[in-house]
Design a protein around this motif. Sequence first.
Motif, PDB file in Angstrom:
ATOM      1  N   ILE A  30       3.144   8.327  -3.858  1.00 15.38           N
ATOM      2  CA  ILE A  30       4.516   8.738  -5.183  1.00 15.38           C
ATOM      3  C   ILE A  30       3.887   8.003  -6.444  1.00 15.38           C
ATOM      4  CG2 ILE A  30       6.915   9.024  -5.224  1.00 15.38           C
ATOM      5  CD1 ILE A  30       7.604   8.683  -2.418  1.00 15.38           C
ATOM      6  N   GLY A  31       3.340   9.172  -7.133  1.00 11.14           N
ATOM      7  CA  GLY A  31       3.370   8.718  -8.087  1.00 11.14           C
ATOM      8  C   GLY A  31       1.968   8.990  -9.075  1.00 11.14           C
ATOM      9  N   GLY A  32       1.945   9.639 -10.271  1.00 11.83           N
ATOM     10  CA  GLY A  32       0.240   9.636 -10.513  1.00 11.83           C
ATOM     11  C   GLY A  32       0.142   9.151 -11.937  1.00 11.83           C
ATOM     12  N   GLY A  33       0.737   8.261 -11.874  1.00 16.52           N
ATOM     13  CA  GLY A  33       0.464   7.008 -13.116  1.00 16.52           C
ATOM     14  C   GLY A  33      -0.900   6.606 -12.439  1.00 16.52           C
ATOM     15  N   THR A  34      -1.179   5.676 -13.979  1.00 15.28           N
ATOM     16  CA  THR A  34      -1.798   4.810 -13.969  1.00 15.28           C
ATOM     17  C   THR A  34      -1.901   3.926 -13.026  1.00 15.28           C
ATOM     18  OG1 THR A  34      -2.439   4.397 -15.924  1.00 15.28           O
ATOM     19  CG2 THR A  34      -3.016   2.329 -14.512  1.00 15.28           C
ATOM     20  N   VAL A  35      -0.936   3.326 -12.395  1.00 13.21           N
ATOM     21  CA  VAL A  35      -1.221   2.254 -10.731  1.00 13.21           C
ATOM     22  C   VAL A  35      -1.305   3.454  -9.647  1.00 13.21           C
ATOM     23  CG1 VAL A  35       0.358   1.067  -9.985  1.00 13.21           C
ATOM     24  CG2 VAL A  35       0.473   1.362 -11.822  1.00 13.21           C
ATOM     25  N   GLY A  36      -0.589   4.558 -10.097  1.00 14.41           N
ATOM     26  CA  GLY A  36      -0.563   5.827  -8.432  1.00 14.41           C
ATOM     27  C   GLY A  36      -2.010   6.075  -8.643  1.00 14.41           C
ATOM     28  N   LEU A  37      -2.560   6.373  -9.250  1.00  9.74           N
ATOM     29  CA  LEU A  37      -4.404   6.629  -9.626  1.00  9.74           C
ATOM     30  C   LEU A  37      -4.817   5.661  -9.254  1.00  9.74           C
ATOM     31  CD1 LEU A  37      -3.952  10.112 -12.123  1.00  9.74           C
ATOM     32  CD2 LEU A  37      -4.494  10.717 -10.139  1.00  9.74           C
ATOM     33  N   CYS A  38      -4.988   5.075 -10.133  1.00 12.22           N
ATOM     34  CA  CYS A  38      -5.751   3.444  -9.619  1.00 12.22           C
ATOM     35  C   CYS A  38      -6.227   3.816  -7.903  1.00 12.22           C
ATOM     36  CB  CYS A  38      -5.796   2.025 -10.587  1.00 12.22           C
ATOM     37  SG  CYS A  38      -5.936   2.998 -11.609  1.00 12.22           S
ATOM     38  N   ALA A  39      -4.942   3.176  -7.173  1.00 17.20           N
ATOM     39  CA  ALA A  39      -5.079   3.724  -5.875  1.00 17.20           C
ATOM     40  C   ALA A  39      -5.439   4.058  -5.617  1.00 17.20           C
ATOM     41  CB  ALA A  39      -3.730   2.837  -5.943  1.00 17.20           C
ATOM     42  N   ALA A  40      -5.067   5.057  -5.769  1.00 15.68           N
ATOM     43  CA  ALA A  40      -5.879   6.872  -5.388  1.00 15.68           C
ATOM     44  C   ALA A  40      -7.488   6.459  -5.173  1.00 15.68           C
ATOM     45  CB  ALA A  40      -5.070   8.195  -5.883  1.00 15.68           C
ATOM     46  N   VAL A  77       2.785   5.554   0.039  1.00 16.79           N
ATOM     47  CA  VAL A  77       2.748   4.472  -0.965  1.00 16.79           C
ATOM     48  C   VAL A  77       3.597   4.846  -2.158  1.00 16.79           C
ATOM     49  CG1 VAL A  77       1.248   3.252  -2.676  1.00 16.79           C
ATOM     50  CG2 VAL A  77       0.059   4.345  -0.721  1.00 16.79           C
ATOM     51  N   VAL A  78       4.296   4.116  -2.058  1.00  7.43           N
ATOM     52  CA  VAL A  78       5.678   4.204  -3.387  1.00  7.43           C
ATOM     53  C   VAL A  78       4.612   3.387  -4.937  1.00  7.43           C
ATOM     54  CG1 VAL A  78       7.652   4.427  -4.640  1.00  7.43           C
ATOM     55  CG2 VAL A  78       7.924   3.858  -2.459  1.00  7.43           C
ATOM     56  N   CYS A  79       4.581   4.167  -5.840  1.00 12.66           N
ATOM     57  CA  CYS A  79       4.239   3.906  -7.332  1.00 12.66           C
ATOM     58  C   CYS A  79       4.629   4.767  -8.481  1.00 12.66           C
ATOM     59  CB  CYS A  79       2.468   4.632  -6.979  1.00 12.66           C
ATOM     60  SG  CYS A  79       1.260   3.328  -5.925  1.00 12.66           S
ATOM     61  N   ALA A  80       6.146   5.074  -7.976  1.00 10.44           N
ATOM     62  CA  ALA A  80       6.576   5.189  -8.464  1.00 10.44           C
ATOM     63  C   ALA A  80       7.580   5.099  -9.962  1.00 10.44           C
ATOM     64  CB  ALA A  80       8.270   6.027  -7.878  1.00 10.44           C
ATOM     65  N   GLY A  81       6.928   4.088 -10.344  1.00 13.11           N
ATOM     66  CA  GLY A  81       7.347   3.089 -11.532  1.00 13.11           C
ATOM     67  C   GLY A  81       8.779   2.860 -11.585  1.00 13.11           C
ATOM     68  N   GLY A 100      -6.510  -3.503 -10.766  1.00 11.33           N
ATOM     69  CA  GLY A 100      -6.527  -5.077  -9.918  1.00 11.33           C
ATOM     70  C   GLY A 100      -5.411  -4.302  -8.408  1.00 11.33           C
ATOM     71  N   SER A 101      -4.285  -3.789  -9.410  1.00  9.30           N
ATOM     72  CA  SER A 101      -3.020  -3.903  -8.141  1.00  9.30           C
ATOM     73  C   SER A 101      -3.727  -2.689  -6.956  1.00  9.30           C
ATOM     74  CB  SER A 101      -1.924  -2.664  -8.797  1.00  9.30           C
ATOM     75  OG  SER A 101      -1.631  -4.597  -9.652  1.00  9.30           O
ATOM     76  N   GLY A 102      -4.504  -1.390  -7.549  1.00  6.07           N
ATOM     77  CA  GLY A 102      -5.262  -0.854  -7.114  1.00  6.07           C
ATOM     78  C   GLY A 102      -6.087  -0.716  -5.940  1.00  6.07           C
ATOM     79  N   LEU A 103      -6.749  -1.803  -6.289  1.00  2.54           N
ATOM     80  CA  LEU A 103      -7.604  -2.907  -5.413  1.00  2.54           C
ATOM     81  C   LEU A 103      -7.027  -3.456  -4.312  1.00  2.54           C
ATOM     82  CD1 LEU A 103     -10.528  -3.354  -4.578  1.00  2.54           C
ATOM     83  CD2 LEU A 103     -10.689  -4.866  -6.494  1.00  2.54           C
ATOM     84  N   LEU A 104      -5.874  -4.522  -4.716  1.00  2.00           N
ATOM     85  CA  LEU A 104      -6.030  -5.272  -4.197  1.00  2.00           C
ATOM     86  C   LEU A 104      -4.682  -4.250  -2.744  1.00  2.00           C
ATOM     87  CD1 LEU A 104      -5.031  -8.100  -2.875  1.00  2.00           C
ATOM     88  CD2 LEU A 104      -2.284  -7.879  -4.319  1.00  2.00           C
ATOM     89  N   LEU A 105      -4.454  -3.188  -3.170  1.00  2.00           N
ATOM     90  CA  LEU A 105      -3.240  -2.525  -1.945  1.00  2.00           C
ATOM     91  C   LEU A 105      -4.723  -1.527  -1.711  1.00  2.00           C
ATOM     92  CD1 LEU A 105      -0.717  -0.956  -1.309  1.00  2.00           C
ATOM     93  CD2 LEU A 105      -1.732   0.709  -3.073  1.00  2.00           C
ATOM     94  N   SER A 106      -5.387  -1.585  -1.683  1.00  2.00           N
ATOM     95  CA  SER A 106      -6.443  -0.983  -0.527  1.00  2.00           C
ATOM     96  C   SER A 106      -7.368  -2.215   0.301  1.00  2.00           C
ATOM     97  CB  SER A 106      -7.916  -0.188  -0.746  1.00  2.00           C
ATOM     98  OG  SER A 106      -8.584  -0.237  -0.687  1.00  2.00           O
ATOM     99  N   GLN A 107      -7.325  -2.810  -0.090  1.00  2.73           N
ATOM    100  CA  GLN A 107      -7.628  -4.519   0.769  1.00  2.73           C
ATOM    101  C   GLN A 107      -6.450  -4.582   1.817  1.00  2.73           C
ATOM    102  OE1 GLN A 107      -8.362  -6.843  -2.151  1.00  2.73           O
ATOM    103  NE2 GLN A 107     -11.181  -6.122  -2.373  1.00  2.73           N
ATOM    104  N   ILE A 108      -5.248  -4.228   1.282  1.00  2.00           N
ATOM    105  CA  ILE A 108      -4.369  -4.616   2.397  1.00  2.00           C
ATOM    106  C   ILE A 108      -4.154  -3.793   2.751  1.00  2.00           C
ATOM    107  CG2 ILE A 108      -1.624  -4.772   2.086  1.00  2.00           C
ATOM    108  CD1 ILE A 108      -1.534  -6.116  -0.249  1.00  2.00           C
ATOM    109  N   MET A 109      -4.201  -2.655   2.803  1.00  2.00           N
ATOM    110  CA  MET A 109      -3.890  -1.510   3.780  1.00  2.00           C
ATOM    111  C   MET A 109      -4.734  -0.821   4.625  1.00  2.00           C
ATOM    112  SD  MET A 109      -2.128   1.538   1.199  1.00  2.00           S
ATOM    113  CE  MET A 109      -2.947   2.763   2.896  1.00  2.00           C
ATOM    114  N   ASN A 110      -6.414  -1.750   4.633  1.00  2.00           N
ATOM    115  CA  ASN A 110      -7.491  -1.419   5.366  1.00  2.00           C
ATOM    116  C   ASN A 110      -7.909  -3.048   5.685  1.00  2.00           C
ATOM    117  OD1 ASN A 110      -8.591   0.891   5.154  1.00  2.00           O
ATOM    118  ND2 ASN A 110      -8.766   0.669   2.882  1.00  2.00           N
TER     119      ASN A 110
END
Length: 434
Positions: A24-34, A264-268, A402-412
Amino acid sequence: MSLGKVIQHHEAIMPPHSADTIIIGGGTVGLCAAVYLQRSGRNVMVIDPLPSPGGASFGNAGMISPDTAVPISLPGMLRKVPGWLMDPMGPLVVRPAYFARAFPWLMKWISAGRWTNVLNISDAMRSLHKDSFAYWRELVGEAYGDLIRNDGQVHLWESENESLTAARERQIRERHGIEARALTRDEISDLFPDMATGPKRAVFVPGNGYTVSPARLVQKLEEIFLKGGGQRVHDQVGKVIPAPGGRNFTVLTGVGNFTAPNVVVCAGAHSARLLEPLGVSVPLEIERGYHIMLRDHGLRVGTTLSNKSRSFGLTPMADGLRVAGTVEISGLDTVPDERRAFMLTRQLKQSFPSVNVENLTFWAGMRPSLPDSLPVIEESARHPGLFLNFGHSHFGMTGGPGSGLLLSQIMNREKPFTDPAAYSLQRKTIRLLS
């Protein structure tokens, strides 16, 4: 972009399990995570009512600052509170009607500025920020050279003596071994030949830089995500509903339901409002910021500049000169005050008297901020499968990758590149302030 899918409002009713992860959220943070989650093998859907880039991902100052580890709240903030109420055009203002509601957050913010807290916060910021350029290169590939400049940043003061705040910033740089070099008056003039004679001191931080277009950078992320097979839904999320006794979540939008085992809530700025019905309380406040954009400014600008005395920054971008700054705390639902944007014009003209400010455009947007300037990046303890990634304050373009990478590592369930506990809602600084 043909391999991906953009789902419009009238197409929004999808079968269950159309994705294993909904962001949820298509800004910088959400798309990096995506992008990071997609590359880890996940089927990802991004839901946001705005096309990319929307909100703060469009209107930010464009600065990317791996060598910045200084939180917004520093020692000495308490004495400034009365001035915030007295000067509606000051660099930081709390609207009087909102002050009672903002007061608990402001007290937490001031407590975060105690020096022992600041040092711990700076360590977490440094860990998340220091490889930002490398992460951006990894995310956008060959487009990196067109969109990002590693040209350093200038921090400037219009006083001879080092203030307490400037001294604290210097001590944090020294703590982390961050390179910074004092500039001579001639060097300042070489970088900014049209600047008035007011500046007395400046330091150059070569490890920082900027993007020539926040809009194009975020659009490139979306393009990469869609080419990788990602799904993009343009719709407003009304509620996230956990399935009784199960791991699935239903995401209710304006015209449809979307179901996935991971959300994933990335809704700023809107994140706390989405989480409240789920019993997840977040000390999130909205810092509205403003910018002006000057296409025909007529100035010679060598790199990005942060004027610490006047509390604004300027960034040379592909479409002109962006001048950004100010903080207005007034909640999520108040209308912008355009006078604060035009205040930036006055500040700019005092520093650069020859600037052409005709035909400017201005913008207002909302920064999602926690009291200690750190984001939340974690899986909810209350709802397994619900992940949080928001609250980047003034540092979304720097901390988003970095947040997107860390989130991916946490989820996986992979080994994280840094300790995730520093970004948990249960982290020490948040608990100390609650």
